[in-house]
Scaffold this motif. Sequence first.
Motif, PDB file in Angstrom:
ATOM      1  N   PRO A   1       8.116   0.870   4.718  1.00 32.34           N
ATOM      2  CA  PRO A   1       6.863   0.131   4.473  1.00 32.34           C
ATOM      3  C   PRO A   1       7.082  -1.335   4.114  1.00 32.34           C
ATOM      4  CG  PRO A   1       6.732   2.300   3.485  1.00 32.34           C
ATOM      5  CD  PRO A   1       8.160   2.130   3.952  1.00 32.34           C
TER       6      PRO A   1
ATOM      7  N   GLY B   1       1.680  -6.086   9.541  1.00 30.45           N
ATOM      8  CA  GLY B   1       1.945  -5.853   8.137  1.00 30.45           C
ATOM      9  C   GLY B   1       1.549  -4.453   7.707  1.00 30.45           C
ATOM     10  N   SER B   2       0.911  -4.361   6.535  1.00 33.20           N
ATOM     11  CA  SER B   2       0.530  -3.054   6.008  1.00 33.20           C
ATOM     12  C   SER B   2      -0.544  -2.378   6.854  1.00 33.20           C
ATOM     13  CB  SER B   2       0.030  -3.201   4.561  1.00 33.20           C
ATOM     14  OG  SER B   2      -1.082  -4.078   4.507  1.00 33.20           O
TER      15      SER B   2
ATOM     16  N   ASP C   1      -0.869   5.464  10.146  1.00 34.20           N
ATOM     17  CA  ASP C   1      -0.402   4.285   9.445  1.00 34.20           C
ATOM     18  C   ASP C   1       1.070   4.453   9.070  1.00 34.20           C
ATOM     19  OD1 ASP C   1      -0.417   6.053   7.309  1.00 34.20           O
ATOM     20  OD2 ASP C   1      -2.163   5.162   6.341  1.00 34.20           O
ATOM     21  N   THR C   2       1.639   3.419   8.488  1.00 32.75           N
ATOM     22  CA  THR C   2       3.067   3.456   8.183  1.00 32.75           C
ATOM     23  C   THR C   2       3.396   4.530   7.163  1.00 32.75           C
ATOM     24  OG1 THR C   2       3.257   1.090   8.681  1.00 32.75           O
ATOM     25  CG2 THR C   2       5.037   2.085   7.414  1.00 32.75           C
ATOM     26  N   ALA C   3       2.521   4.722   6.168  1.00 31.33           N
ATOM     27  CA  ALA C   3       2.774   5.743   5.154  1.00 31.33           C
ATOM     28  C   ALA C   3       2.868   7.132   5.772  1.00 31.33           C
ATOM     29  CB  ALA C   3       1.672   5.705   4.087  1.00 31.33           C
TER      30      ALA C   3
ATOM     31  N   ASP D   1       5.862  -4.494   6.391  1.00 27.42           N
ATOM     32  CA  ASP D   1       4.969  -5.478   5.805  1.00 27.42           C
ATOM     33  C   ASP D   1       5.509  -6.893   5.987  1.00 27.42           C
ATOM     34  OD1 ASP D   1       2.565  -6.022   4.302  1.00 27.42           O
ATOM     35  OD2 ASP D   1       3.857  -6.601   2.641  1.00 27.42           O
TER      36      ASP D   1
END
Length: 378
Positions: A117, A158-159, A172-174, A121
């Motif tokens: 993450p 990014g996030s 999403d990345t998470a 980002d």
Amino acid sequence: MTRTRLAAAALSAAVVGLTLSLAPAVSMAAPDTGVRPATATVQWADSEADFAAVEQTDGQGILVPQGWSWAAFGAAEGTTLEDVVDFSAEGVANNGTSPQVVLLHGLDESIAPATLPALVDDAAVEIGVGTAFGLLIAPVDDPARETAPVVAIGGVNGSATVWAGPENEPVDTATLVQEMTSRGYIVIGYLLVLGDRPFPAEPTEPEVPVDPQDPPVLLLSELAEVSALADEAPSAAVAAAAAPVEGAASVRFADLTTYFTPQPSAVLTLATTSVTTAQATSVGLPFSASGFAPGETVTVGLSAGQSGNEVPDVSFVADAAGAVSGTVVLPADLATVGSFSLVLIGSSSGQAALAAFEIISGAAPVAVPVPAPATFAG
């Protein structure tokens, strides 16, 4: 040279539960209002000499070396990188000879999912419509056997970055980190795919004998299945893309930024070529320079002949155009009479520029007031 094997991209859904369709992408991140600090290392890859041609196995698989390499789908034997891409002031772009050209970067050290993450980002890609960025992931217990790309949909933002997830669903990345962690996967590299032309819906897959000493690798025919989705990027984002259509201008990921634009030559200009010892230690030497990497720290040195010294506690930061300017005040122990060169060195890029000047004996000039004629009011 250590290599990792890029295993069946089209079959990776069965391996990690991730669908690997590549979406045409643009960089949709808002432009930086300030100057972003440069990564630890900055390099330019602006010609074929900066890329290794991936090696093919008997089954037409490819091996991915550390650093930058390339492969082209459907390319004839003997094809060179410059046969299938164009390098220009805007970056590198597919020239239409091959439906897709893949630029791959193998990492020297793998990346654990937990650190992903923060890296995403901080990451940034300048890519045009028809170009995709993806991560190369592999099992932590056997990274040489099965490696697959996981693609960022709509570019790296990014996030807010979205990845092609299970059953073509964006994640999403998470969520991607959770998927990788649960399956024991790590990041071993990243890639750019230049071009979004259509491929056969069901390409023929040549049979490759399985050898325990030589595990499966990515088949170029399987790479054809990594086809582009419809362009869903908003028109405003397309207009804001800095890179050419089906091209890439730069990639920033982990501790490396790669520019595909032509490498500049650092140039240093001094405001004067002669100063006294007193001036060198008081008012200093004004300068301007260009040709460095945006946001990198530029250190200063003083050389005389074959020897040189770093000027302590003096550094500058290049602006968004790679330019830097200021004044260098020398410490007394370095400001001796003689001929010298002032040297600027980019800490991330290694770019260097120098300019000659002389230090002569003498004190700094003293301002003498000039009397003005007296005036009287009558």
